[in-house]
Design a protein around this motif. Structure first.
Motif, PDB file in Angstrom:
ATOM      1  N   HIS A  90       0.796  -1.229   0.000  1.00  0.00           N
ATOM      2  CA  HIS A  90       0.000   0.000   0.000  1.00  0.00           C
ATOM      3  C   HIS A  90       0.831   1.283   0.000  1.00  0.00           C
ATOM      4  O   HIS A  90       0.395   2.311   0.528  1.00  0.00           O
ATOM      5  CB  HIS A  90      -0.967   0.000   1.203  1.00  0.00           C
ATOM      6  N   THR A  91       1.997   1.242  -0.606  1.00  0.00           N
ATOM      7  CA  THR A  91       2.811   2.441  -0.744  1.00  0.00           C
ATOM      8  C   THR A  91       3.832   2.254  -1.857  1.00  0.00           C
ATOM      9  O   THR A  91       4.282   1.121  -2.100  1.00  0.00           O
ATOM     10  CB  THR A  91       3.548   2.790   0.556  1.00  0.00           C
ATOM     11  N   THR A  92       4.173   3.353  -2.525  1.00  0.00           N
ATOM     12  CA  THR A  92       5.253   3.316  -3.527  1.00  0.00           C
ATOM     13  C   THR A  92       6.455   4.114  -3.052  1.00  0.00           C
ATOM     14  O   THR A  92       7.358   4.402  -3.830  1.00  0.00           O
ATOM     15  CB  THR A  92       4.762   3.887  -4.873  1.00  0.00           C
ATOM     16  N   GLN A  93       6.485   4.465  -1.781  1.00  0.00           N
ATOM     17  CA  GLN A  93       7.595   5.260  -1.265  1.00  0.00           C
ATOM     18  C   GLN A  93       8.920   4.517  -1.415  1.00  0.00           C
ATOM     19  O   GLN A  93       9.937   5.118  -1.774  1.00  0.00           O
ATOM     20  CB  GLN A  93       7.365   5.635   0.198  1.00  0.00           C
ATOM     21  N   ASP A 144       1.204   8.090  -9.562  1.00  0.00           N
ATOM     22  CA  ASP A 144       0.463   9.303  -9.233  1.00  0.00           C
ATOM     23  C   ASP A 144      -0.965   9.287  -9.768  1.00  0.00           C
ATOM     24  O   ASP A 144      -1.690  10.283  -9.640  1.00  0.00           O
ATOM     25  CB  ASP A 144       1.203  10.527  -9.774  1.00  0.00           C
ATOM     26  N   ALA A 146      -4.763   9.053 -10.037  1.00  0.00           N
ATOM     27  CA  ALA A 146      -5.779   9.303  -9.017  1.00  0.00           C
ATOM     28  C   ALA A 146      -6.511   8.029  -8.615  1.00  0.00           C
ATOM     29  O   ALA A 146      -6.857   7.835  -7.437  1.00  0.00           O
ATOM     30  CB  ALA A 146      -6.769  10.344  -9.519  1.00  0.00           C
ATOM     31  N   CYS A 147      -6.745   7.128  -9.572  1.00  0.00           N
ATOM     32  CA  CYS A 147      -7.502   5.910  -9.292  1.00  0.00           C
ATOM     33  C   CYS A 147      -6.800   4.985  -8.308  1.00  0.00           C
ATOM     34  O   CYS A 147      -7.442   4.140  -7.666  1.00  0.00           O
ATOM     35  CB  CYS A 147      -7.799   5.159 -10.586  1.00  0.00           C
ATOM     36  N   GLN A 149      -4.798   6.107  -5.696  1.00  0.00           N
ATOM     37  CA  GLN A 149      -4.479   6.763  -4.432  1.00  0.00           C
ATOM     38  C   GLN A 149      -5.156   6.152  -3.211  1.00  0.00           C
ATOM     39  O   GLN A 149      -4.540   6.110  -2.130  1.00  0.00           O
ATOM     40  CB  GLN A 149      -4.757   8.264  -4.533  1.00  0.00           C
ATOM     41  N   TYR A 151      -5.379   3.202  -2.511  1.00  0.00           N
ATOM     42  CA  TYR A 151      -4.615   2.008  -2.167  1.00  0.00           C
ATOM     43  C   TYR A 151      -3.170   2.292  -1.772  1.00  0.00           C
ATOM     44  O   TYR A 151      -2.465   1.387  -1.322  1.00  0.00           O
ATOM     45  CB  TYR A 151      -4.603   1.051  -3.361  1.00  0.00           C
ATOM     46  N   LEU A 152      -2.710   3.524  -1.944  1.00  0.00           N
ATOM     47  CA  LEU A 152      -1.287   3.826  -1.773  1.00  0.00           C
ATOM     48  C   LEU A 152      -1.037   4.843  -0.665  1.00  0.00           C
ATOM     49  O   LEU A 152      -0.122   5.660  -0.751  1.00  0.00           O
ATOM     50  CB  LEU A 152      -0.695   4.340  -3.101  1.00  0.00           C
ATOM     51  N   GLN A 153      -1.841   4.779   0.378  1.00  0.00           N
ATOM     52  CA  GLN A 153      -1.700   5.710   1.494  1.00  0.00           C
ATOM     53  C   GLN A 153      -0.980   5.099   2.689  1.00  0.00           C
ATOM     54  O   GLN A 153      -0.909   5.704   3.758  1.00  0.00           O
ATOM     55  CB  GLN A 153      -3.087   6.209   1.926  1.00  0.00           C
TER      56      GLN A 153
END
Length: 255
Positions: A90-93, A144, A146-147, A149, A151-153
């Motif tokens: 749940h992140t791309t960091q 990036d 929008a669809c 986001q 899931y990536l928080q």
């Protein structure tokens, strides 16, 4: 007259993004989001591809792994991997930090830039399929978009919404230009044939076929599980992927 295959591939890639709405101002797709190139790699994978040549399931400290993103990249450089994806939950960091490290390495070693591995965007997302929790790996998507986001928080608050359903996770990954792959299909509370059949029905792009269901050293796909999974995956025309699912300190092992 000879044909420039690289140019042809780029044109096809651009066409895909135009059709799906992902048009950059320059019409150039970042290599990390090149879905067609990754799909071509997936079509070449076999039981020996991972972990010495490719690895498409790795975690860092940005979710539940033990390695920093730069430590992952240092290890894969030493191994000589051709391609990989960091698939934190749940992140791309972790991916973004690894990409920054790789870009800096290329700038500092321009004479070796062509030897560097290809890093694709990636993430692992929880989803509900057939009433059970499964994990879906997304690859080569626009981080990036929008669809994606919800899931990536870095958390799972979306589990209380319709976004949790597998068909919606798959649709979001694909809308963002990426490939949706069901992770380790034999680890869920439903028979593997039912899980893969439903995944195919919902439009999944691929299955993580080559997986070490046992914590073996060295890492090896579990043949008695992998072989029937591959037969079923192939019968639906799905892509086959591989990954160590590393959470520990060694990218060549599962833990």
């Amino acid at each position: 007259m000879s044909v420039n295959l690289t140019s042809a591939s780029e044109l096809l890639s651009r066409w895909f993004h135009i059709q799906t709405g992902y048009v950059k101002s320059s019409l150039l797709i970042p290599p990390a989001q090149d879905r067609l190139a990754l799909q071509q790699v997936f079509q070449t994978l076999n039981a020996r591809s991972c972990p010495q040549s490719y690895n498409f399931h790795l975690h860092t400290r940005r979710s539940d792994g033990q390695l920093e993103p730069d430590e992952v990249m240092q290890q894969v450089m030493e191994i000589g991997l051709k391609g990989l994806a960091i698939t934190d939950h749940h992140t791309t960091q972790g991916y973004k930090e690894a990409q920054h490290w790789l870009d800096q390495w290329k700038q500092n070693h321009p004479e070796l830039a062509n030897t560097a591995p290809q890093l694709w965007t990636g993430a692992e997302i929880n989803a509900q399929l057939l009433g059970v929790d499964v994990h879906i790996l997304g690859y080569a998507f626009d981080p990036d978009a929008a669809c994606l986001q919800p899931y990536l928080q870095g958390d799972t608050t979306f589990l209380r919404t319709e976004a949790y359903y597998a068909e919606n996770v798959i649709a979001a990954i694909q809308e963002a230009g990426g490939l949706a792959v069901l992770a380790h299909p034999a680890r869920y509370r439903r028979p593997v044939n039912e899980v893969i059949t439903e995944a195919a029905r919902l439009g999944m792009d691929g299955i993580e076929v080559y997986y070490a269901y046992r914590h073996t050293i060295p890492w090896l796909p579990t043949a008695e599980i992998v072989n029937p999974v591959k037969q079923l995956t192939d019968s639906y025309g799905l892509l086959n992927t591989c990954g160590t699912d590393t959470h520990g300190r060694d990218v060549l092992l599962r833990t």
